[in-house]
Design a protein around this motif. Structure first.
Motif, PDB file in Angstrom:
ATOM      1  N   SER A 100       0.847  -1.193   0.000  1.00 36.95           N
ATOM      2  CA  SER A 100       0.000   0.000   0.000  1.00 36.95           C
ATOM      3  C   SER A 100       0.886   1.249   0.000  1.00 36.95           C
ATOM      4  N   ASP A 202      -4.465   1.735  -1.510  1.00 39.55           N
ATOM      5  CA  ASP A 202      -4.102   0.310  -1.552  1.00 39.55           C
ATOM      6  C   ASP A 202      -4.430  -0.317  -2.908  1.00 39.55           C
ATOM      7  N   ASP A 207      -8.373  -8.221  -0.025  1.00 36.79           N
ATOM      8  CA  ASP A 207      -7.601  -9.204   0.734  1.00 36.79           C
ATOM      9  C   ASP A 207      -8.218 -10.578   0.483  1.00 36.79           C
ATOM     10  N   ARG A 214      -8.651  -3.493   2.342  1.00 37.71           N
ATOM     11  CA  ARG A 214      -8.086  -3.147   3.650  1.00 37.71           C
ATOM     12  C   ARG A 214      -8.429  -1.689   3.983  1.00 37.71           C
ATOM     13  N   ASP A 215      -8.466  -1.412   5.274  1.00 38.68           N
ATOM     14  CA  ASP A 215      -8.799  -0.055   5.716  1.00 38.68           C
ATOM     15  C   ASP A 215      -7.731   0.940   5.296  1.00 38.68           C
TER      16      ASP A 215
END
Length: 331
Positions: A100, A202, A207, A214-215
């Motif tokens: 990321s 990202d 995922d 993802r956060d």
């Protein structure tokens, strides 16, 4: 009664990462977990959730965390006054895919740090490259908060980042506040003992374990960025004549790193300072208190401050990194 302390080797801790691969099994002797991408091997970690275990000797299976409680001054020397946990985290990274786009806060941004944690200045040394190797480090001229946020929305972040194609042995210093990412490389990483990472972008991927993206922590990431940083490239190594066949790659308030390649006996370690040896290739041995201590490819060894200097005898040629922690009192 305390067990006398000695040169300490540690077990690597493998970490699943969706961007990882399987190349770390070429570097480390410990088998990788089956059938999943392993992005990181934490080779010296004093984290509550992942504390390195001593590999051999009378202190085998003790954690570095418990050793820092019991042998703090023997390990840290005069720096024991300032550190109650080991201040560096060392890793090997297998970045099969690009990580990321991220940034880490500085030690001074207390409002962004969990209690007891530090900022995160880090550095990479490139061990292996591939056809798609790329390092992003720093912002292109003219990038500011507004147009960077806009580039996240329209998925053009990479156009705002400085990038270059790394070569094997390149060394890159990532000061806290630097926007960065990398892919298609295997690197050694040295960093402050912190796990504070803010993701800016990202690449819109999911995922595989969760099926979800993802956060991101865009607001905190933007707060952490040093917009005056500019473009970051590989450092220029500095020859160090005080250690045979060595060059200094990094020298800052958090760590000092040498690269040493030698076929002949040379000295490692320093008086009253902890020293970490990370062997990248070859093997060698040291004698301490009439006992032989070996180090070979993929291994990390901590020489506690109380040990001082030792002579390392390579078995043919050895290629290693030597890392020390600067005297906190003089920073």
């Amino acid at each position: 009664m305390k067990i006398p302390i000695y040169p300490l080797k540690f077990e690597p801790i493998y970490q699943y990462r969706l961007w990882g691969g399987r190349k770390l099994e070429n570097l480390l002797s410990k088998p990788l977990p089956d059938n999943e991408p392993i992005g990181e091997a934490w080779i010296l970690s004093d984290r509550k959730d992942h504390s390195s275990l001593v590999q051999e000797g009378d202190l085998k299976n003790k954690t570095i965390t418990s050793l820092m409680e019991e042998y703090r001054y023997e390990i840290m020397g005069k720096n024991g006054l300032y550190y109650d946990r080991f201040p560096l985290l060392l890793k090997f990274l297998d970045c099969k895919e690009v990580l990321s786009v991220q940034v880490h806060p500085s030690d001074h941004q207390k409002e962004l740090l969990p209690e007891g944690d530090t900022g995160k200045t880090e550095a990479w040394i490139v061990l292996e490259t591939s056809d798609d190797s790329k390092i992003f480090a720093g912002l292109k001229p003219g990038t500011n908060k507004e147009n960077l946020v806009e580039s996240i929305k329209d998925k053009s972040v990479s156009e705002r980042l400085h990038s270059f194609i790394p070569k094997q042995e390149d060394a890159v210093f990532i000061e806290s506040g630097t926007v960065h990412t990398l892919g298609g490389t295997v690197v050694f990483e040295v960093q402050e003992n912190s796990d504070v990472t803010f993701r800016l972008y990202d690449w819109d991927r999911l995922d595989a374990k969760t099926g979800k993206p993802r956060d991101l922590q865009i607001e905190n990431a933007i707060q952490s960025i040093n917009f005056n940083q500019g473009e970051i490239g590989p450092v220029t190594p500095v020859i160090d004549n005080s250690i045979k066949n060595s060059e200094i790659l990094f020298d800052n308030n958090h760590f000092k790193v040498w690269r040493i390649k030698n076929k002949e006996v040379f000295k490692v370690g320093f008086i009253d300072m902890p020293t970490i040896l990370v062997c990248i290739d070859g093997k060698g041995s040291m004698n301490y208190n009439n006992q032989e201590y070996n180090i070979s490819k993929g291994e990390v060894m901590l020489l506690p401050a109380i040990i001082g200097q030792l002579e390392l005898l390579p078995n043919d040629e050895i290629n290693l990194f030597q890392i020390t922690i600067p005297d906190k009192n003089s920073n």
